[in-house]
Scaffold this motif. Structure first.
Motif, PDB file in Angstrom:
ATOM      1  N   PRO A  72       0.804  -1.222   0.000  1.00 38.85           N
ATOM      2  CA  PRO A  72       0.000   0.000   0.000  1.00 38.85           C
ATOM      3  C   PRO A  72       0.833   1.266   0.000  1.00 38.85           C
ATOM      4  CG  PRO A  72      -0.026  -1.043   2.165  1.00 38.85           C
ATOM      5  CD  PRO A  72       0.635  -2.008   1.233  1.00 38.85           C
ATOM      6  N   ASP A  73       2.119   1.150   0.378  1.00 32.75           N
ATOM      7  CA  ASP A  73       2.999   2.324   0.414  1.00 32.75           C
ATOM      8  C   ASP A  73       3.939   2.371  -0.784  1.00 32.75           C
ATOM      9  OD1 ASP A  73       4.551   0.127   1.067  1.00 32.75           O
ATOM     10  OD2 ASP A  73       5.278   0.927   2.970  1.00 32.75           O
ATOM     11  N   GLY A  74       3.554   1.717  -1.887  1.00 34.00           N
ATOM     12  CA  GLY A  74       4.467   1.561  -3.012  1.00 34.00           C
ATOM     13  C   GLY A  74       4.387   2.608  -4.096  1.00 34.00           C
ATOM     14  N   ALA A  75       3.467   3.569  -4.004  1.00 31.04           N
ATOM     15  CA  ALA A  75       3.327   4.573  -5.060  1.00 31.04           C
ATOM     16  C   ALA A  75       4.607   5.389  -5.217  1.00 31.04           C
ATOM     17  CB  ALA A  75       2.157   5.499  -4.759  1.00 31.04           C
ATOM     18  N   LEU A  76       5.024   5.604  -6.465  1.00 32.29           N
ATOM     19  CA  LEU A  76       6.282   6.288  -6.763  1.00 32.29           C
ATOM     20  C   LEU A  76       6.041   7.526  -7.615  1.00 32.29           C
ATOM     21  CD1 LEU A  76       8.391   3.148  -7.762  1.00 32.29           C
ATOM     22  CD2 LEU A  76       8.535   4.411  -5.596  1.00 32.29           C
ATOM     23  N   PRO A  77       6.826   8.590  -7.398  1.00 34.00           N
ATOM     24  CA  PRO A  77       6.708   9.762  -8.267  1.00 34.00           C
ATOM     25  C   PRO A  77       6.821   9.370  -9.737  1.00 34.00           C
ATOM     26  CG  PRO A  77       8.101  10.268  -6.390  1.00 34.00           C
ATOM     27  CD  PRO A  77       7.841   8.786  -6.328  1.00 34.00           C
ATOM     28  N   GLY A  78       5.916   9.893 -10.538  1.00 31.43           N
ATOM     29  CA  GLY A  78       5.857   9.558 -11.950  1.00 31.43           C
ATOM     30  C   GLY A  78       4.790   8.541 -12.293  1.00 31.43           C
ATOM     31  N   ASP A  79       4.351   7.755 -11.296  1.00 30.94           N
ATOM     32  CA  ASP A  79       3.281   6.791 -11.542  1.00 30.94           C
ATOM     33  C   ASP A  79       2.000   7.515 -11.949  1.00 30.94           C
ATOM     34  OD1 ASP A  79       4.893   4.669 -10.850  1.00 30.94           O
ATOM     35  OD2 ASP A  79       4.016   4.382  -8.855  1.00 30.94           O
ATOM     36  N   ARG A  80       1.173   6.797 -12.693  1.00 31.56           N
ATOM     37  CA  ARG A  80      -0.164   7.281 -13.010  1.00 31.56           C
ATOM     38  C   ARG A  80      -1.143   6.811 -11.940  1.00 31.56           C
ATOM     39  NH1 ARG A  80       0.214  11.456 -15.518  1.00 31.56           N
ATOM     40  NH2 ARG A  80      -2.043  11.305 -15.896  1.00 31.56           N
ATOM     41  N   VAL A  81      -2.170   7.628 -11.690  1.00 30.85           N
ATOM     42  CA  VAL A  81      -3.222   7.278 -10.733  1.00 30.85           C
ATOM     43  C   VAL A  81      -4.454   6.834 -11.524  1.00 30.85           C
ATOM     44  CG1 VAL A  81      -4.688   8.069  -8.848  1.00 30.85           C
ATOM     45  CG2 VAL A  81      -2.355   8.968  -9.087  1.00 30.85           C
ATOM     46  N   LEU A  82      -4.922   5.628 -11.247  1.00 32.00           N
ATOM     47  CA  LEU A  82      -6.091   5.072 -11.916  1.00 32.00           C
ATOM     48  C   LEU A  82      -7.196   4.840 -10.889  1.00 32.00           C
ATOM     49  CD1 LEU A  82      -3.884   4.624 -14.074  1.00 32.00           C
ATOM     50  CD2 LEU A  82      -4.814   2.337 -14.452  1.00 32.00           C
ATOM     51  N   VAL A  83      -8.436   4.843 -11.352  1.00 35.58           N
ATOM     52  CA  VAL A  83      -9.567   4.541 -10.467  1.00 35.58           C
ATOM     53  C   VAL A  83     -10.584   3.720 -11.241  1.00 35.58           C
ATOM     54  CG1 VAL A  83     -10.846   6.647 -11.000  1.00 35.58           C
ATOM     55  CG2 VAL A  83     -11.213   5.511  -8.813  1.00 35.58           C
ATOM     56  N   THR A  84     -11.240   2.785 -10.555  1.00 34.00           N
ATOM     57  CA  THR A  84     -12.319   2.026 -11.161  1.00 34.00           C
ATOM     58  C   THR A  84     -13.664   2.433 -10.567  1.00 34.00           C
ATOM     59  OG1 THR A  84     -12.373   0.171  -9.575  1.00 34.00           O
ATOM     60  CG2 THR A  84     -10.732   0.052 -11.339  1.00 34.00           C
ATOM     61  N   LYS A  85     -14.699   2.352 -11.376  1.00 33.42           N
ATOM     62  CA  LYS A  85     -16.119   2.425 -10.970  1.00 33.42           C
ATOM     63  C   LYS A  85     -16.604   3.769 -10.451  1.00 33.42           C
ATOM     64  CE  LYS A  85     -16.266  -2.503  -9.942  1.00 33.42           C
ATOM     65  NZ  LYS A  85     -16.112  -3.504  -8.866  1.00 33.42           N
ATOM     66  N   GLY A  86     -15.753   4.567  -9.804  1.00 37.30           N
ATOM     67  CA  GLY A  86     -16.177   5.887  -9.384  1.00 37.30           C
ATOM     68  C   GLY A  86     -16.766   5.937  -7.994  1.00 37.30           C
ATOM     69  N   PRO A  87     -17.402   7.073  -7.649  1.00 35.04           N
ATOM     70  CA  PRO A  87     -17.758   7.346  -6.258  1.00 35.04           C
ATOM     71  C   PRO A  87     -19.042   6.669  -5.785  1.00 35.04           C
ATOM     72  CG  PRO A  87     -18.464   9.163  -7.640  1.00 35.04           C
ATOM     73  CD  PRO A  87     -17.703   8.210  -8.540  1.00 35.04           C
ATOM     74  N   ALA A  88     -19.130   6.498  -4.453  1.00 39.14           N
ATOM     75  CA  ALA A  88     -20.368   6.177  -3.723  1.00 39.14           C
ATOM     76  C   ALA A  88     -21.031   4.881  -4.162  1.00 39.14           C
ATOM     77  CB  ALA A  88     -21.357   7.338  -3.834  1.00 39.14           C
ATOM     78  N   VAL A  89     -20.254   3.940  -4.689  1.00 40.38           N
ATOM     79  CA  VAL A  89     -20.828   2.684  -5.164  1.00 40.38           C
ATOM     80  C   VAL A  89     -21.524   1.938  -4.021  1.00 40.38           C
ATOM     81  CG1 VAL A  89     -20.241   0.390  -6.041  1.00 40.38           C
ATOM     82  CG2 VAL A  89     -19.281   2.430  -7.135  1.00 40.38           C
ATOM     83  N   GLU A  90     -20.825   1.770  -2.912  1.00 40.80           N
ATOM     84  CA  GLU A  90     -21.421   1.032  -1.795  1.00 40.80           C
ATOM     85  C   GLU A  90     -22.562   1.817  -1.149  1.00 40.80           C
ATOM     86  OE1 GLU A  90     -20.354  -0.918   2.560  1.00 40.80           O
ATOM     87  OE2 GLU A  90     -18.736  -0.146   1.305  1.00 40.80           O
ATOM     88  N   ALA A  91     -22.349   3.095  -0.913  1.00 40.35           N
ATOM     89  CA  ALA A  91     -23.386   3.893  -0.270  1.00 40.35           C
ATOM     90  C   ALA A  91     -24.705   3.774  -1.023  1.00 40.35           C
ATOM     91  CB  ALA A  91     -22.950   5.352  -0.186  1.00 40.35           C
TER      92      ALA A  91
END
Length: 337
Positions: free
Chosen positions: A153-172
């Protein structure tokens, strides 16, 4: 401590973090606030482990409730990039649960475990006075594999791209729209779209597909605190800065309309099933393509850089601390009574 939901960072650091038992050389990742799992090594193998409540909502129907409960337990180890392998589960059941209802819960656990290749290795099952839904026990999920394959979980490195799936409030929205369907003042089509979010509430497939597709450096499930909370937790864990844009983030049908009805902020609302990833820049397109092939909506939303914190569209955000889901759930339960 907040009144409802997970403890905040200040409580964790004052009361929990200073008291973690014996120090052992085989523990390679210990408890941190906002981090999904821990790791210890046995011989040449890494054991990823995570503990969560067994969360069963009878109002969903026991089969559907058990599906969700199982995937909650699997999600935190799946974001390690290792396939879940073992489960230990404790059921502290309310007296009113029938044998038939428990059979539905347990056979659903068995079905989902077999599909993922997970063995249930130990447990405890009993009815107790004073136990109530939805928190009916706890469980420890594990994934065993090569230490080199663990996505920390602490592996993010400068230069990496940030990706996201599905978007907000799915569970809510997946939970609120089913639980309070009779109170929803929305068009029928929108209600059905909101209810359809229920089976999006697992990040297990997202995490395993992504980890196999490219150099994923960190993953985090957007649970309490939603997308904003997860971004802050990922940045904090890696000691990096995340600069992201909101426009590319997928938003699933029914989510915004239902969030407006329930008067909750979609970006800070619990979103089990939504996965945040940092990915080596040369592999981001491959990961997105693999997710698309698996019918998982995903987008590249920004970049990891040196520094700290999170900016969204140029504005710094902080952790929400209190998720609006819990208060809204309690309020609408009162309306049903």
């Amino acid at each position: 401590m907040s009144n409802l939901g997970k403890v905040d960072r200040a409580f964790f650091e004052e009361y929990i973090y200073p008291h973690l038992g014996a120090e052992r050389d085989d523990v390679t990742l210990g408890p941190q606030h906002g981090v999904d799992f821990g790791v210890f090594e046995v011989g040449e193998k890494a054991v990823v482990t995570a503990t969560d409540p067994v969360f069963v909502m009878p109002s969903l129907g026991f089969e559907r409730a058990a599906w969700f409960a199982f995937h909650i337990l699997m999600s935190d180890v799946a974001v390690s990039g290792l396939r879940p392998t073992h489960l230990a589960v404790d059921f502290n059941l309310p007296p009113e649960i029938t044998d038939e209802e428990f059979e539905t819960v347990w056979t659903t656990f068995d079905r989902e475990a077999r599909e993922l290749g997970v063995s249930i290795v130990t447990g405890h099952t009993a009815r107790y006075a004073g136990c109530n839904y939805p928190m009916v026990g706890g469980a420890n999920a594990m994934a065993v594999g090569d230490p080199e394959d663990v996505v920390r979980p602490d592996g993010a490195l400068p230069g990496d791209r940030v990706l996201v799936t599905k978007g907000p409030a799915v569970e809510a929205i997946g939970l609120l729209s089913i639980q309070f369907e009779e109170l929803l003042e929305l068009p029928d089509e929108t209600v059905e779209e909101a209810k359809d979010r229920f089976y999006d509430m697992s990040p297990v497939q997202d995490a395993l597909v992504a980890a196999e597709a490219g150099a994923v450096t960190a993953m985090h499930d957007a649970t309490e605190g939603g997308v904003h909370g997860a971004l802050v937790e990922m940045a904090r864990a890696g000691g990096v800065r995340l600069d992201v844009s909101r426009d590319p983030i997928p938003i699933l049908p029914g989510v915004l309309e239902a969030c407006e009805f329930f008067d909750i902020d979609p970006w800070s609302s619990i979103s089990e099933g939504t996965l945040l990833l940092s990915v080596a820049p040369d592999d981001a397109d491959d990961v997105l393509a693999a997710l698309a092939d698996a019918d998982v909506p995903a987008a590249d939303i920004g970049e990891v850089s040196e520094g700290d914190g999170v900016t969204v569209d140029g504005e710094r955000i902080e952790h929400p601390d209190v998720d609006p889901f819990w208060g809204t759930f309690e309020e609408f339960m009162g309306r049903l009574e």
